[in-house]
Design an enzyme around this catalytic site. Structure first.
Site, mmCIF file in Angstrom:
data_model
loop_
_atom_site.group_PDB
_atom_site.id
_atom_site.type_symbol
_atom_site.label_atom_id
_atom_site.label_comp_id
_atom_site.label_asym_id
_atom_site.label_seq_id
_atom_site.Cartn_x
_atom_site.Cartn_y
_atom_site.Cartn_z
ATOM 1 N N HIS A 49 0.827 -1.220 0.000
ATOM 2 C CA HIS A 49 0.000 0.000 0.000
ATOM 3 C C HIS A 49 0.864 1.275 0.000
ATOM 4 C CE1 HIS A 49 -2.997 2.991 0.951
ATOM 5 N NE2 HIS A 49 -2.460 3.213 2.139
ATOM 6 N N HIS A 73 3.960 6.777 5.671
ATOM 7 C CA HIS A 73 2.797 7.488 6.229
ATOM 8 C C HIS A 73 1.980 6.668 7.233
ATOM 9 C CE1 HIS A 73 0.381 5.523 2.983
ATOM 10 N NE2 HIS A 73 -0.626 5.713 3.796
ATOM 11 N N GLU A 77 1.408 5.383 12.902
ATOM 12 C CA GLU A 77 0.068 5.052 13.389
ATOM 13 C C GLU A 77 -0.090 3.547 13.633
ATOM 14 O OE1 GLU A 77 -4.545 6.034 12.209
ATOM 15 O OE2 GLU A 77 -2.999 6.257 10.701
ATOM 16 N N ASP A 78 0.483 2.720 12.742
ATOM 17 C CA ASP A 78 0.176 1.278 12.773
ATOM 18 C C ASP A 78 1.291 0.393 13.318
ATOM 19 O OD1 ASP A 78 -2.192 1.955 11.665
ATOM 20 O OD2 ASP A 78 -1.701 1.373 9.623
ATOM 21 N N ASP A 138 -3.264 8.376 -1.033
ATOM 22 C CA ASP A 138 -3.616 7.272 -0.122
ATOM 23 C C ASP A 138 -5.070 6.847 -0.379
ATOM 24 O OD1 ASP A 138 -3.507 5.607 2.284
ATOM 25 O OD2 ASP A 138 -4.695 7.168 3.251
ATOM 26 N N ASP A 258 -22.361 13.386 -27.698
ATOM 27 C CA ASP A 258 -22.037 13.732 -29.081
ATOM 28 C C ASP A 258 -21.161 14.974 -29.175
ATOM 29 O OD1 ASP A 258 -23.386 11.595 -29.968
ATOM 30 O OD2 ASP A 258 -25.210 12.644 -30.549
#
Length: 729
Positions: A49, A73, A77-78, A138, A258
């Site tokens: 990711h 990024h 956080e993770d 993201d 068109d």
């Protein structure tokens, strides 16, 4: 070098030959190490990711600091990797970018939180615009891989994307991102509408491509003869923008599709105007359709010449003429400035917005978010401001001010200064006195007269005609501060009056729970705010009453006598059980009729209900009205199907289509071609150009229904058709 990074580095070398690839590789290694045990919902390693996000940003031409921040990024956080460690490894700039993106991620979306999120985004953007660019990339990768999420999550994320992220990408001029976000979200939220537009586009593509090729060859030949170096190509059609134009311009699909779009890319601004002259020498321009966005760029730094000409076969052709640098900026917006730094009016090298730059709207947003206390109001004004086109007017000193289309001198006054707006008492446009509600046009010069009186203030009537979010907010704030208590009382009284007028049960409808639930639905923090909104005229008392009535299922919902509302089918002289194709257990000679609320046909599970004086009414077992009938079990009887050759059944179907002229006549003709006898039809068209038609018709053989549905599905614009049981449908 890690082979996984080869595609990323290839893109970086093309856009930034001098970029520091070692620091990018180091960022990848750190991210890969800390995400090593994590997997995405798809089962892929998590590092795919951040790598995909960095690749999207590299294609946009962003700098190496942004790419490093993109790779890192999610680490803070993770994973266990802290912001201080990151700062130590990569320096303050990358750390602050990662911190900005992390803070945005922590904000949860939801009706109340949405506005707060946008506000935080605006603050983050003002510090460093690259935070938002990373966030958009993201979101784009998440939208591409959305199919692995549960349905409710997919819908929630897609709605956020359409309402917040795509408009912000538009604001930043990042059209490639905006278009892809819109199409992905559109396909996720309305798959059937998306497929129908895709089908209509593909059916017309071959004929259109031939015409496009002819126009491109003629334009290229003319420019070659005029010694202008140019690249001429067709403009891609995006499904969501086709759908939006159908809604906004209220025109049929064919009229939009068109209209052929051509893009001409040249080397210099002088060539842009020369190319325009060459094209107008061949084909007549359509009056009023020429726009010069080179001399007056749009809010998001977009520059181009736009013209529409009457091309071959008398068909209109839209042309955009721009330089290669303008094109890069039109596609990639703020992200493009790292590649074209020498061009004026872009953000500075740090990504921060320089004073006097084209990103003046960012400063305007910052002012708003400081001034507007209600986040819901801020979001509304932002959405409105993002979606409208603009007019450009002049101050008496020649300064250009951009306003939403349809703006008035009052909007202009508030754009100059809040106090000028509050004290405005008159206006002169192009030297002539005009009413305050008159609409301003492109190129008007506007002069405002103000009152010297200390009591001067805006008029409540201005809210009826102002167009800009800034003016509306300022006027509302003026009145909100002054008269909130009065407004609450007035709102309460207005709602009570509207209920008494309709003879509705006040105690039941005006319970605290019902009002609080409604206030939350309408994005007001509490009941007082709802009353105040009614008192100030933001929402009509009648609308509040209707929503309250709807929330308890309608006033008459409990009293309806279902058995009496079901109408008999026309049984062509066979009023006994056989004509309806149903037999009552133990008595073959009872009058039977199929109820209209759920239109049962052979194959459906059914129950019978003994009515007063009208024989036995037959319902589908899953009909919602059966629940009420079960409260009188002694009147329920067993029934079974026994269709004969002359049995006739009622069938109700619902047709959902993209609205267009002659749609209803096409559907009714198709139904009659299928030899069904239409008894009733109703059509409603929603604001988003979806026509919902309900047809009730007679059929002898229910097996024929499949052919009928298939024939209707084949009609142009129809994206869904199905049988309904009136009660649940």
């Amino acid at each position: 070098m890690n082979p996984v990074l080869e595609p990323l580095f290839r893109t970086v070398r093309a856009t930034h030959p001098k970029a520091d690839l070692r620091v990018i590789e180091h960022a990848y290694d750190v991210a890969a190490y800390h995400h090593r045990d994590q997997k995405r919902k798809s089962g892929d390693p998590y590092i795919t990711h951040p790598l995909a996000v960095a690749t999207i940003l590299a294609e946009l031409g962003t700098d190496d600091e942004t790419l490093c921040a993109a790779l890192l990024h999610d680490t803070v956080e993770d994973t266990a990797y802290s912001l201080d460690e990151l700062r130590g490894d990569f320096g303050d700039t990358i750390a602050s970018l990662v911190d900005g993106v992390t803070k945005l991620d922590k904000v949860k979306f939801g009706d109340a939180a949405q506005a707060e999120t946008v506000r935080k985004m605006v603050v983050a953007m003002s510090r460093d615009i690259r935070v938002l660019i990373i966030k958009l990339a993201d979101r784009l990768h998440n939208m591409r891989t959305m199919r692995y999420l549960p349905e409710h999550k997919r819908h929630q994320k897609s709605r956020e994307t359409l309402e917040i992220f795509a408009p912000l990408a538009h604001r930043l001029g990042m059209n490639t991102i905006k278009w892809e976000l819109e199409d992905l979200a559109f396909a996720m939220l309305y798959p059937k509408r998306y497929d129908e537009i895709a089908r209509m586009v593909s059916e017309r593509a071959p004929r259109r491509d031939l015409f496009l090729q002819e126009v491109i060859e003629k334009v290229s030949g003319d420019l070659r003869d005029a010694k202008i170096r140019a690249v001429v190509k067709g403009r891609p059609k995006h499904y969501y923008s086709v759908y939006q134009k159908m809604i906004a311009r209220d025109v049929a699909f064919d009229d939009i599709y068109d209209l052929v779009g051509i893009r001409v890319l040249v080397d210099s601004v002088r060539d842009c105007y020369a190319a325009l002259g060459t094209i107008h020498a061949r084909w007549n321009p359509v009056p009023g359709r020429f726009k010069d966005y080179i001399a007056m760029p749009k809010f998001n730094m977009y520059q181009s010449l736009h013209t529409t000409v009457i091309g071959p076969e008398g068909k209109p052709v839209e042309l955009q003429i721009r330089t290669h640098a303008m094109h890069h900026r039109a596609e990639y917006g703020v992200a493009a400035h790292w590649k074209y730094k020498e061009e004026v009016g872009t953000p500075g090298p740090t990504g921060k917005v320089k004073p006097g730059s084209d990103m003046a709207w960012l400063r305007q947003l910052l002012d708003w978010q400081k001034e507007t206390s209600d986040p819901g109001e801020f979001l509304e004004s932002l959405r409105f401001d993002l979606s409208v086109s603009e007019v450009y007017v002049f101050t008496p000193k020649g300064q250009v001010i951009a306003l939403p289309e349809g703006s008035t001198p009052v909007d202009f006054a508030y754009a100059v200064h809040t106090e000028v707006g509050h004290r405005c008492i008159g206006a002169r446009v192009n030297g002539r006195l005009v009413p305050l509600e008159s609409r301003l046009g492109n190129g008007d010069t506007v002069e405002i007269f103000t009152s010297k009186s200390p009591d001067a203030g805006p008029s409540r009537d201005w809210l009826k005609f102002v167009k800009s979010g800034r003016a509306r907010n300022k006027i509302r704030q003026w009145f909100s501060k002054e008269r909130r208590e009065t407004a609450i009382e007035a709102g309460k009284e207005a709602i009570g009056r509207a209920m008494r007028k309709q003879g509705l049960p006040l105690q039941r409808l005006m319970s605290t729970e019902a009002l609080l639930a409604l206030a939350r639905d309408l994005r007001y923090p509490d009941v007082s705010a709802l009353y105040a909104a009614v008192g100030e005229g933001h929402i009509a008392a009648q609308a509040v009453v209707q929503k309250l009535v709807a929330s308890i299922g309608g006033v008459e919902s409990a009293e309806e006598d279902i058995a009496e509302t079901s109408l008999p089918t026309r049984l062509r002289g066979r009023p006994r059980g056989g004509g309806a194709g149903v037999v009552v257990a133990g008595d073959a000679d009872v009058w039977v009729r199929l109820s209209k609320c759920c239109t049962p046909v052979p194959g459906d599970e059914i129950v019978g209900f003994v009515t007063r004086g009208h024989g036995v009414s037959v319902h589908r077992a899953d009909c919602t009205n059966v629940q009420q009938l079960k409260s009188q079990p002694d009147r329920l009887v067993e029934v079974s199907w026994s269709p004969s050759d002359d049995s006739v059944f009622l069938v109700a179907i619902q047709v959902e289509a993209l609205d267009r002229p002659r749609l209803l006549s096409d559907v009714t003709r198709t139904l009659s071609d299928q030899h069904v006898n239409i008894l009733s039809a109703s059509v409603t068209t929603s604001r988003d150009r979806v026509a919902i038609s309900k047809f009730t018709f007679e059929m002898g053989d229910p097996k024929h229904l499949g052919h009928v549905l298939k024939a209707v599905r084949g009609i142009q614009g129809v994206f869904d058709v199905y049988r309904v049981s009136g009660a649940s449908g």
